[in-house]
Design a protein around this motif. Structure first.
Motif, PDB file in Angstrom:
ATOM      1  N   ASP A 168      69.927 -26.836  43.752  1.00  0.00           N
ATOM      2  CA  ASP A 168      68.876 -26.614  42.971  1.00  0.00           C
ATOM      3  C   ASP A 168      69.135 -25.588  41.937  1.00  0.00           C
ATOM      4  OD1 ASP A 168      66.469 -26.460  41.961  1.00  0.00           O
ATOM      5  OD2 ASP A 168      65.360 -26.092  43.658  1.00  0.00           O
ATOM      6  N   GLU A 169      69.558 -25.592  40.757  1.00  0.00           N
ATOM      7  CA  GLU A 169      70.146 -24.715  39.937  1.00  0.00           C
ATOM      8  C   GLU A 169      69.168 -24.533  38.560  1.00  0.00           C
ATOM      9  OE1 GLU A 169      74.317 -24.487  39.604  1.00  0.00           O
ATOM     10  OE2 GLU A 169      74.503 -26.152  40.664  1.00  0.00           O
ATOM     11  N   GLY A 170      67.932 -25.201  38.739  1.00  0.00           N
ATOM     12  CA  GLY A 170      67.104 -25.248  37.424  1.00  0.00           C
ATOM     13  C   GLY A 170      66.873 -26.746  36.800  1.00  0.00           C
ATOM     14  N   ALA A 171      66.135 -26.740  35.984  1.00  0.00           N
ATOM     15  CA  ALA A 171      65.574 -28.092  35.419  1.00  0.00           C
ATOM     16  C   ALA A 171      66.796 -28.829  34.810  1.00  0.00           C
ATOM     17  CB  ALA A 171      64.618 -27.948  34.421  1.00  0.00           C
ATOM     18  N   THR A 172      67.854 -28.386  34.393  1.00  0.00           N
ATOM     19  CA  THR A 172      68.897 -29.150  33.555  1.00  0.00           C
ATOM     20  C   THR A 172      70.238 -29.002  34.405  1.00  0.00           C
ATOM     21  OG1 THR A 172      69.309 -27.164  32.059  1.00  0.00           O
ATOM     22  CG2 THR A 172      67.441 -28.801  31.580  1.00  0.00           C
ATOM     23  N   ARG A 173      70.229 -28.306  35.420  1.00  0.00           N
ATOM     24  CA  ARG A 173      71.817 -27.959  36.062  1.00  0.00           C
ATOM     25  C   ARG A 173      71.689 -28.648  37.477  1.00  0.00           C
ATOM     26  NH1 ARG A 173      70.385 -23.421  33.528  1.00  0.00           N
ATOM     27  NH2 ARG A 173      69.861 -22.518  35.625  1.00  0.00           N
ATOM     28  N   ASP A 174      70.797 -29.091  37.940  1.00  0.00           N
ATOM     29  CA  ASP A 174      70.954 -29.643  39.406  1.00  0.00           C
ATOM     30  C   ASP A 174      71.934 -30.601  39.653  1.00  0.00           C
ATOM     31  OD1 ASP A 174      68.590 -28.068  39.820  1.00  0.00           O
ATOM     32  OD2 ASP A 174      67.178 -29.689  40.254  1.00  0.00           O
TER      33      ASP A 174
ATOM     34  N   GLY B 296      64.086 -31.696  37.529  1.00  0.00           N
ATOM     35  CA  GLY B 296      65.722 -31.426  37.388  1.00  0.00           C
ATOM     36  C   GLY B 296      66.430 -32.260  38.135  1.00  0.00           C
TER      37      GLY B 296
ATOM     38  N   PRO C 144      68.253 -17.239  37.233  1.00  0.00           N
ATOM     39  CA  PRO C 144      68.304 -18.826  37.932  1.00  0.00           C
ATOM     40  C   PRO C 144      68.214 -18.299  39.399  1.00  0.00           C
ATOM     41  CG  PRO C 144      69.548 -18.878  35.942  1.00  0.00           C
ATOM     42  CD  PRO C 144      69.213 -17.685  36.174  1.00  0.00           C
ATOM     43  N   ASN C 145      67.528 -19.094  40.265  1.00  0.00           N
ATOM     44  CA  ASN C 145      67.574 -19.002  41.617  1.00  0.00           C
ATOM     45  C   ASN C 145      68.168 -20.152  42.213  1.00  0.00           C
ATOM     46  OD1 ASN C 145      67.242 -18.172  44.206  1.00  0.00           O
ATOM     47  ND2 ASN C 145      65.252 -18.641  44.375  1.00  0.00           N
TER      48      ASN C 145
ATOM     49  N   GLY D  99      57.257 -26.596  39.314  1.00  0.00           N
ATOM     50  CA  GLY D  99      57.527 -25.738  38.173  1.00  0.00           C
ATOM     51  C   GLY D  99      56.347 -25.446  37.196  1.00  0.00           C
TER      52      GLY D  99
ATOM     53  N   LYS E 192      54.408 -28.105  33.916  1.00  0.00           N
ATOM     54  CA  LYS E 192      54.442 -26.729  33.537  1.00  0.00           C
ATOM     55  C   LYS E 192      53.210 -26.337  33.160  1.00  0.00           C
ATOM     56  CE  LYS E 192      55.579 -29.061  28.924  1.00  0.00           C
ATOM     57  NZ  LYS E 192      56.435 -29.069  27.936  1.00  0.00           N
TER      58      LYS E 192
END
Length: 352
Positions: A201-207, A242, A134-135, A113, A40
């Motif tokens: 691939d839905e973001g750092a906490t939702r993959d 993620g 979110p992409n 990231g 980050k």
């Protein structure tokens, strides 16, 4: 002093202050502190006034990073910043939005990231910055072609990997032992099996991931792996970001993950937990799994590793690594792990 004289003096003082304010005296530079780490970029300010700005950048991570500012017709970056070191970058920025990121590894750190945005203008406050949308991306991968089991053995490119190993600190000793007898070797045997999965691939906490691999190993054992959840905890040099990341340049000479793999590009890389069965019996519900659909690394015929830098090759090699969960015994397999490649694989965007 009479009342009119007091008013006159006060007015004169105001006029003098106004004259000083517009006399062309240099405007102080804006100062922004930056922290770089795995994986980050943290800014002390995300919205600043236009004009001169000095970034003070500290690498608080465990591997080398750099800092790049891009936008409004400029792109400037620092030299490589070693762990624990700092650097400064002074720029004059026009109003607009700028991308700030770590450019190391042909932007592989950025893809992991290490990027954010800086708004430049007048009257901005950080509360004006809304969270990015979110992409969400997804990929469906199917293993095909010859299937090989990779067995422990020496790494074929020790001289190429040696300079990169210097950057790995406490991990270096363990990696150097793998140079002589590790999982990336030319000791392979042809086997059979299938592997298909979908990753989101839905973001750092939702993959998330959903997949099934079934294969037989050299000893005749029949294995089944069910993937249903990702790993999300990063450790130095081993980014999980993620759990799922699409489009990554790493391994080899990039200083991301391990140099004991050729330099590659991947369509998808993921880190997951899986339910592993051997001959129909449950082995573990917490097998640690790493999967890549990567640029081709092995020769046809003998399946030896063919290149140290394979990043420009066709992306069609599907790699599956399975390790025991934390504190669990090694598998009944050479080296205590399972490592397979499907050599002619493909991917597509899944149906909605």
């Amino acid at each position: 002093m009479s009342f009119p004289q007091v008013v006159h003096v006060r007015n004169a003082a105001r006029l003098l202050l106004t004259a000083i304010a517009f006399s062309g005296a240099p405007t102080p530079k804006t100062a922004v502190s930056v922290k770089l780490s795995e994986w980050k970029v943290e800014l002390s300010e995300r919205a600043i006034a236009a004009g001169a700005v000095t970034f003070t950048i500290a690498n608080v991570g465990s591997i080398p990073h750099a800092f790049d500012v891009e936008g409004q017709g400029i792109e400037q970056e620092t030299a490589l910043i070693q762990p624990g070191a700092s650097a400064t970058l002074t720029l004059t920025l026009k109003p607009g939005t700028y991308e700030v990121y770590c450019p190391v590894g042909n932007d592989s750190h950025k893809k992991l990231g290490m990027e954010t945005h800086l708004r430049v203008g007048s009257g901005f406050g950080s509360n004006e910055l809304s969270a990015p949308t979110p992409n969400i991306q997804a990929i469906r991968v199917t293993g095909a072609g010859p299937v090989i089991q990779i067995l422990p053995g020496p790494f074929p490119f020790p001289d190429s990997a040696a300079p990169i190993l210097q950057q790995f600190g406490d991990e270096r000793e363990g990696l150097e032992s793998q140079v002589k007898n590790g999982p990336y070797s030319n000791s392979v045997t042809r086997v059979a099996g299938s592997f298909t999965f979908t990753a989101w691939d839905e973001g750092a906490t939702r993959d998330s991931v959903n997949g099934l691999a079934e294969f037989a190993t050299r000893d005749g054992a029949r294995w089944k792996l069910v993937l249903d959840r990702v790993q999300t905890k990063d450790v130095p040099h081993h980014p999980r970001f993620g759990g799922v990341i699409l489009g990554l340049y790493y391994h080899g000479n990039t200083a991301v993950h391990t140099p004991l793999v050729p330099t590659i590009n991947s369509a998808v890389a993921l880190w997951a937990f899986g339910h592993l069965y051997r001959n129909g019996a449950l082995v573990t519900d917490d097998a640690m799994v790493h999967v890549m659909l990567l640029s081709h690394t092995r020769r046809d015929g003998d399946f030896a590793l063919a290149c140290w830098d394979c990043s420009k090759n066709k992306i069609d090699e599907l790699q599956l690594q399975i390790l025991p969960g934390p504190g669990e015994p090694k598998f009944e397999a050479p080296g205590g792990f399972l490592f397979l490649n499907w050599e002619k694989s493909s991917s597509r965007k899944p149906a909605s």
